[in-house]
Each structure stands twice: as C-alpha cells, then as structure tokens.
Write a protein that holds these residues in place. Structure first.
Motif, PDB file in Angstrom:
ATOM      1  N   ARG A  48       0.386  -1.796   0.167  1.00  0.00           N
ATOM      2  CA  ARG A  48       0.147   0.189  -0.144  1.00  0.00           C
ATOM      3  C   ARG A  48       0.681   0.995  -0.105  1.00  0.00           C
ATOM      4  O   ARG A  48       0.603   2.587  -0.707  1.00  0.00           O
ATOM      5  N   ILE A  49       2.143   1.011   0.956  1.00  0.00           N
ATOM      6  CA  ILE A  49       2.374   2.568   0.534  1.00  0.00           C
ATOM      7  C   ILE A  49       3.494   2.579  -0.733  1.00  0.00           C
ATOM      8  O   ILE A  49       3.377   3.932  -1.478  1.00  0.00           O
ATOM      9  N   ILE A  50       3.872   1.383  -1.148  1.00  0.00           N
ATOM     10  CA  ILE A  50       4.378   1.531  -2.927  1.00  0.00           C
ATOM     11  C   ILE A  50       3.130   2.273  -3.502  1.00  0.00           C
ATOM     12  O   ILE A  50       4.075   3.040  -4.219  1.00  0.00           O
ATOM     13  N   LEU A  51       2.060   2.136  -3.192  1.00  0.00           N
ATOM     14  CA  LEU A  51       1.679   2.211  -4.355  1.00  0.00           C
ATOM     15  C   LEU A  51       1.248   3.572  -3.954  1.00  0.00           C
ATOM     16  O   LEU A  51      -0.076   4.397  -5.017  1.00  0.00           O
ATOM     17  N   HIS A  52       1.173   4.557  -3.029  1.00  0.00           N
ATOM     18  CA  HIS A  52       0.188   5.501  -2.641  1.00  0.00           C
ATOM     19  C   HIS A  52       1.877   6.443  -3.011  1.00  0.00           C
ATOM     20  O   HIS A  52       2.620   6.753  -2.774  1.00  0.00           O
ATOM     21  N   SER A  62      -0.140   5.820   8.201  1.00  0.00           N
ATOM     22  CA  SER A  62      -1.306   5.614   8.115  1.00  0.00           C
ATOM     23  C   SER A  62      -1.705   5.171   7.528  1.00  0.00           C
ATOM     24  O   SER A  62      -2.524   4.448   6.663  1.00  0.00           O
ATOM     25  N   VAL A  63      -0.864   4.952   6.556  1.00  0.00           N
ATOM     26  CA  VAL A  63      -0.584   4.346   4.625  1.00  0.00           C
ATOM     27  C   VAL A  63      -1.057   3.067   5.192  1.00  0.00           C
ATOM     28  O   VAL A  63      -1.583   2.007   4.613  1.00  0.00           O
ATOM     29  N   GLY A  64       0.468   2.502   5.703  1.00  0.00           N
ATOM     30  CA  GLY A  64       0.819   1.644   6.023  1.00  0.00           C
ATOM     31  C   GLY A  64       0.492   0.459   7.401  1.00  0.00           C
ATOM     32  O   GLY A  64       1.035  -0.475   7.674  1.00  0.00           O
ATOM     33  N   GLY A  65       0.151   1.017   8.466  1.00  0.00           N
ATOM     34  CA  GLY A  65       0.196   1.000   8.993  1.00  0.00           C
ATOM     35  C   GLY A  65       2.020   1.043  10.119  1.00  0.00           C
ATOM     36  O   GLY A  65       2.824   0.427   9.743  1.00  0.00           O
ATOM     37  N   PHE A  66       2.224   0.707  11.325  1.00  0.00           N
ATOM     38  CA  PHE A  66       3.082   0.628  12.147  1.00  0.00           C
ATOM     39  C   PHE A  66       4.388  -0.167  11.322  1.00  0.00           C
ATOM     40  O   PHE A  66       5.501   0.253  11.623  1.00  0.00           O
ATOM     41  N   GLY A  67       3.560  -1.636  11.659  1.00  0.00           N
ATOM     42  CA  GLY A  67       3.939  -2.648  11.871  1.00  0.00           C
ATOM     43  C   GLY A  67       4.883  -2.089   9.585  1.00  0.00           C
ATOM     44  O   GLY A  67       6.825  -2.446   9.664  1.00  0.00           O
ATOM     45  N   ALA A  68       4.391  -2.364   9.580  1.00  0.00           N
ATOM     46  CA  ALA A  68       4.524  -1.509   7.427  1.00  0.00           C
ATOM     47  C   ALA A  68       5.601  -0.905   7.343  1.00  0.00           C
ATOM     48  O   ALA A  68       7.037  -0.670   6.768  1.00  0.00           O
ATOM     49  N   MET A 107       9.911   7.114   6.540  1.00  0.00           N
ATOM     50  CA  MET A 107       8.982   6.877   7.618  1.00  0.00           C
ATOM     51  C   MET A 107       7.347   7.697   6.636  1.00  0.00           C
ATOM     52  O   MET A 107       6.126   7.696   7.297  1.00  0.00           O
ATOM     53  N   PHE A 108       7.983   8.042   5.883  1.00  0.00           N
ATOM     54  CA  PHE A 108       7.314   9.283   5.019  1.00  0.00           C
ATOM     55  C   PHE A 108       7.686   9.880   4.151  1.00  0.00           C
ATOM     56  O   PHE A 108       8.140  11.402   4.192  1.00  0.00           O
ATOM     57  N   GLY A 109       7.419   9.372   2.805  1.00  0.00           N
ATOM     58  CA  GLY A 109       7.952   9.578   1.483  1.00  0.00           C
ATOM     59  C   GLY A 109       8.653   8.987   0.702  1.00  0.00           C
ATOM     60  O   GLY A 109       9.030   9.059  -0.834  1.00  0.00           O
ATOM     61  N   LYS A 110      10.047   7.892   1.212  1.00  0.00           N
ATOM     62  CA  LYS A 110      10.646   7.478   0.608  1.00  0.00           C
ATOM     63  C   LYS A 110      10.506   5.538   1.046  1.00  0.00           C
ATOM     64  O   LYS A 110       9.540   5.683   2.239  1.00  0.00           O
ATOM     65  N   ASN A 111      10.165   5.359  -0.190  1.00  0.00           N
ATOM     66  CA  ASN A 111       9.814   3.446   0.200  1.00  0.00           C
ATOM     67  C   ASN A 111      11.020   2.989  -1.075  1.00  0.00           C
ATOM     68  O   ASN A 111      11.486   3.633  -1.315  1.00  0.00           O
ATOM     69  N   ILE A 112      10.485   1.455  -0.530  1.00  0.00           N
ATOM     70  CA  ILE A 112      11.376   0.426  -1.074  1.00  0.00           C
ATOM     71  C   ILE A 112      11.805  -0.293  -2.342  1.00  0.00           C
ATOM     72  O   ILE A 112      12.616  -0.296  -3.146  1.00  0.00           O
ATOM     73  N   ALA A 113      10.753   0.923  -3.145  1.00  0.00           N
ATOM     74  CA  ALA A 113      10.827   0.887  -4.606  1.00  0.00           C
ATOM     75  C   ALA A 113      10.657   2.796  -5.382  1.00  0.00           C
ATOM     76  O   ALA A 113      11.455   2.289  -6.184  1.00  0.00           O
ATOM     77  N   ASN A 114      10.777   3.699  -5.047  1.00  0.00           N
ATOM     78  CA  ASN A 114      10.813   4.674  -5.289  1.00  0.00           C
ATOM     79  C   ASN A 114      11.908   5.383  -5.473  1.00  0.00           C
ATOM     80  O   ASN A 114      12.720   6.799  -6.243  1.00  0.00           O
ATOM     81  N   ILE A 115      13.370   5.256  -4.729  1.00  0.00           N
ATOM     82  CA  ILE A 115      14.517   5.529  -3.807  1.00  0.00           C
ATOM     83  C   ILE A 115      15.599   5.154  -5.072  1.00  0.00           C
ATOM     84  O   ILE A 115      16.416   5.945  -5.670  1.00  0.00           O
ATOM     85  N   TRP A 116      15.809   4.313  -5.981  1.00  0.00           N
ATOM     86  CA  TRP A 116      16.254   3.426  -6.319  1.00  0.00           C
ATOM     87  C   TRP A 116      17.049   4.408  -7.813  1.00  0.00           C
ATOM     88  O   TRP A 116      17.752   4.512  -8.203  1.00  0.00           O
ATOM     89  N   PRO A 117      15.967   4.667  -8.195  1.00  0.00           N
ATOM     90  CA  PRO A 117      15.781   5.355  -9.582  1.00  0.00           C
ATOM     91  C   PRO A 117      16.781   6.896  -9.453  1.00  0.00           C
ATOM     92  O   PRO A 117      17.938   7.425 -10.530  1.00  0.00           O
ATOM     93  N   ILE A 118      16.892   7.617  -8.271  1.00  0.00           N
ATOM     94  CA  ILE A 118      17.898   8.359  -8.682  1.00  0.00           C
ATOM     95  C   ILE A 118      19.091   7.768  -7.939  1.00  0.00           C
ATOM     96  O   ILE A 118      19.726   9.186  -8.050  1.00  0.00           O
ATOM     97  N   ILE A 119      19.289   7.700  -6.796  1.00  0.00           N
ATOM     98  CA  ILE A 119      20.069   6.690  -6.806  1.00  0.00           C
ATOM     99  C   ILE A 119      20.728   6.192  -8.105  1.00  0.00           C
ATOM    100  O   ILE A 119      21.956   6.772  -8.049  1.00  0.00           O
ATOM    101  N   VAL A 224      -1.645  12.921   4.374  1.00  0.00           N
ATOM    102  CA  VAL A 224      -2.385  11.846   5.328  1.00  0.00           C
ATOM    103  C   VAL A 224      -1.294  11.705   7.162  1.00  0.00           C
ATOM    104  O   VAL A 224      -0.498  11.647   6.947  1.00  0.00           O
ATOM    105  N   TRP A 225      -2.566  11.887   7.984  1.00  0.00           N
ATOM    106  CA  TRP A 225      -1.445  12.153   9.285  1.00  0.00           C
ATOM    107  C   TRP A 225      -2.686  11.162  10.294  1.00  0.00           C
ATOM    108  O   TRP A 225      -3.490  11.384  10.675  1.00  0.00           O
ATOM    109  N   THR A 226      -2.274  11.249  11.351  1.00  0.00           N
ATOM    110  CA  THR A 226      -2.299   9.810  12.548  1.00  0.00           C
ATOM    111  C   THR A 226      -1.916  11.224  13.732  1.00  0.00           C
ATOM    112  O   THR A 226      -1.115  11.747  14.307  1.00  0.00           O
TER     113      THR A 226
END
Length: 423
Positions: A48-52, A62-68, A107-119, A224-226
């Motif tokens: 859910r985080i990747i697609l949001h 709030s998007v994926g829960g504290f665990g994710a 925890m708010f904006g970077k995820n395991i999918a969207n960081i790699w193209p810039i690196i 999007v805020w808890t």
C-alpha cells in the motif's frame, strides 16, 4: 579518547563502532515491526505504501500501519549502510547523519521502490564524470528527497514498462542535476543550512514541476496524518535515545568533556566524530532525541511517521552539526511564532517546521541565540509557503526554505555584526 583512532586492518575502530551502532538501529526497527503486525500484514502494508502517492505530507503509519512503516524504514536504513560501504566512502559523522535521515524519511515519503532511480541517476553521473561513486554517495542518498516525484511519474502509466521507463528517465535527470547544483548551493548559503541537498532538491523540484505543469500535468498532494499517539512507539524512541546517551556516557573517559561539543557553531562541515570523538557524539545524539520527542509531546503534537522522520533526522545530525545549544533557540523561534501567527503549534505542518527548522542551527551557533530565535520565527512562515513551488514533491521542503532564508539573512546578520565590531 582521541577524535580519530588509528586504523586497523584498513578500517578504524571508530568506523567499526559506527557501523555496529547503525546496524543495531536498523535491525531493531525491522524486529520492532513484528510487534505491530504479522509478516503478511507487513507485506500488504508495504505494498500500500509503494502504490500510494508520497507528496507532502504522507504519514506511512497511516497508509500502511506502524509494522509496515518500521519495516520499510529498517530495510532502507540497512540498504543505505550497504550502499555507503560498497562505495568505499569514509564512515564518519556524515554517514550517521545521512543514514539516520534515510531511516526517518522512510517513515513518510521514501519507500523501497521509489528511491532507486535517483540513486541510479547519481551513479550514472559519477560514471559519466569518470569519478568514484564514493564522492557522490551521500548526494545520491540525500537526493532521494525527490522520491515522491518518481512515484508521481510512475503512477501516470498503467503499464509496468511505462512505469519503469518514466522512473528511470526522471531518476537520471535528477541524478545528473543534483551533484553540481548541491555543490554550488553550499557556496550560496555558506554552510549555514545543514540540509544543503534539500535546498538543491527544492530548486530541481521547482524546475521539473513547472515543466510538468506547463505540459498539462497537475501534481496532487494530500495530508495523510495519524493524530493519536502510540505510546509503545514513544517508548521505543525514548529507549533508542537513552541507549545512545548511555553508550556515550559510559565510553567517555572524562565526563567533563560533555560541554565541549557546545563550542561548535555547527556550520558545515562540522563532523563531531572527527572533532570530538564517538562517545561525545553518541551522548549528543541521545540528548537531542530525548529533547525532540519531549518537545512534540509537550506541545500537544503526535508521534507518527512524519514527526518520527524529523526526530530521526535530528538524532542523526547530532553527529554532524546539531546540539542542544544551537537548536533550542531556533525551535523556540517557531514556538514564539505560534503565539502571534494564524496557526497552532500542534498543526501537522508546524510540528514538522519546528523539528526541521533546526537545519538553521548553525546561524544560532555562529551569531548567537537571538538570531536563532529570529530565523526560527521567520522559517515557520516561509516553509508553509514554499511547498507550492515544487508541488510538495521535495520531501526536504524545510531544507529548501532554510536555504532561501539563509541566503537572505546571513548577509544581513554579518553586516550588523560587522557594524557592532567596528563600534
């Protein structure tokens, strides 16, 4: 203990200790994720985080829960450590600041999918320049401030190939623009903005978003805020900060050295590991973490993914420019602003402004607490209006605002100081 240990087998003992501390923090977050959710639930939350869309402000708790959220952060922190090691860059205070910042913003904006193209884009730039990637590795990691832009352009296409092409093209563009611009921005604000790449990313984001809008594409950003505190998470932050503080205290040979760190202005480049050693740096990081968490709670704020991003960044930069003496006046300036301005101190964007305004800590450290209060007061107004320029797609909006404010205020303050000295 000296500031620099003698290298052993190609690596200093201090570097090894830094690595262990970073790995322990990353692993603690990965394990802590399972306190909140099952492996299946965590996987679904990360998806859910990747697609949001990730534009400011998107709280991953709030998007994926504290665990994710904790799993995403721990994995990216671990990946950042590995990238720095594989690049053969020096392990020092800059490493701690960068890796903790990566963990925080995951925890708010970077995820395991969207960081790699810039690196990848920055890596390709280093190859085009025929230079070692170690020279640019921190710019590559910091440059993921524009990761929401990668998500934004990837979501335009409905096809996987289209998403990949869009992500790689934009990542390459950003990667080629960032290194020269970040270097130039440092000269512009003279090291008084600790989030230098945030300033450069804001300029690049403004340019690219302007082009996108002129072609008919409108960016969107939603809050999007808890709003409720999870006291287990609060306990984790206090425990992490206390562990850093206690480790530094126990490693110190002379406890009277604690006040030494406050003599530094924090102006870039201020690597506290090299200046004062690891024990004092760890103590400083822990004390900053306790202060930041307590500030949010006392002012009625919420400990969530977004504010944790600010707290982790403050802890990390406790090794690279920040200490209690130079951040408290700046945060105080933001608080004073809440007494006379139209917003409340516990509004989501203002909570982040208070935490990230500490990018301007070197102004307080160099020129005095009164100027720290002034720039904090002004920053709280400016940062609420700069996000529109880059469409909320620069996660380091406070770094962008801080760079502009430093550009305005430092020449004025220096002129006033020079006049006082002449008198």
């Amino acid at each position: 203990m000296g500031a620099i240990d003698i290298p052993t087998n190609g690596k200093s003992s201090t570097a090894s200790q830094i690595e262990r501390m970073l790995w322990m923090t990353a692993i603690s977050m990965i394990l802590f994720a399972f306190f909140f959710d099952t492996p299946v639930g965590i996987t679904q939350g990360i998806w859910r985080i990747i697609l949001h869309p990730d534009g400011l402000i998107t709280d991953y708790s709030s998007v994926g829960g504290f665990g994710a959220m904790f799993m995403n952060s721990g994995l990216i922190m671990a990946a950042s450590i590995l990238i720095v090691k594989r690049s053969h860059a020096m392990i020092n205070g800059a490493t701690i600041a960068c890796v903790f910042l990566m963990a925080g913003f995951s925890m708010f904006g970077k995820n395991i999918a969207n960081i790699w193209p810039i690196i990848l884009g920055v890596y390709l730039f280093s190859k085009e320049q025929r230079e070692n990637f170690s020279k640019y590795v921190y710019i590559a990691l910091y440059g993921t401030a524009l990761a929401p832009m990668i998500t934004e352009v990837a979501l335009i296409s409905d096809h996987l190939l289209g998403k990949l092409i869009a992500a790689i093209v934009f990542g390459t563009i950003i990667g080629f623009l960032l290194p020269p611009l970040a270097t130039y921005c440092l000269r512009v604000h003279q090291g008084y903005n600790l989030y230098n790449v945030g300033f450069a990313a804001g300029l690049i984001g403004t340019l690219l978003v302007s082009v996108m809008k002129s072609l008919g594409y409108e960016t969107t950003s939603n809050l999007v805020w808890t709003y409720e505190n999870n006291w287990v998470v609060v306990g984790y932050l206090y425990l992490l900060s206390a562990a850093l503080l206690a480790a530094g205290w126990l490693m110190l040979d002379d406890k009277k050295m604690i006040r030494r760190i406050y003599r530094h202005s924090g102006r870039l480049v201020a690597d506290f590991i090299l200046l004062d050693g690891l024990p004092l740096t760890l103590f400083n990081m822990g004390s900053l973490g306790i202060f930041a968490v307590s500030y949010i709670l006392i002012t009625g704020g919420t400990i969530n993914g977004a504010t944790m991003g600010g707290i982790f960044t403050i802890i990390g930069f406790g090794a690279f420019g920040k200490h209690l003496r130079n951040i408290i006046p700046v945060v105080g300036g933001v608080y004073l602003g809440s007494l006379v301005k139209v917003w409340n101190i516990n509004d989501p964007s203002v909570q982040l402004a208070a935490l990230f305004s500490t990018a301007l800590a070197p102004i307080s450290g160099q020129f005095g607490w009164q100027y720290g209060v002034l720039v904090g007061f002004l920053h709280s107004s400016m940062v609420l209006n700069t996000g529109i320029l880059h469409g909320g797609l620069n996660l380091y909006n406070n770094g962008f605002s801080a760079g502009i404010l430093a550009l305005i205020m430092v020449p004025i303050i220096e002129t006033i100081q020079k006049r006082k000295d002449q008198r």
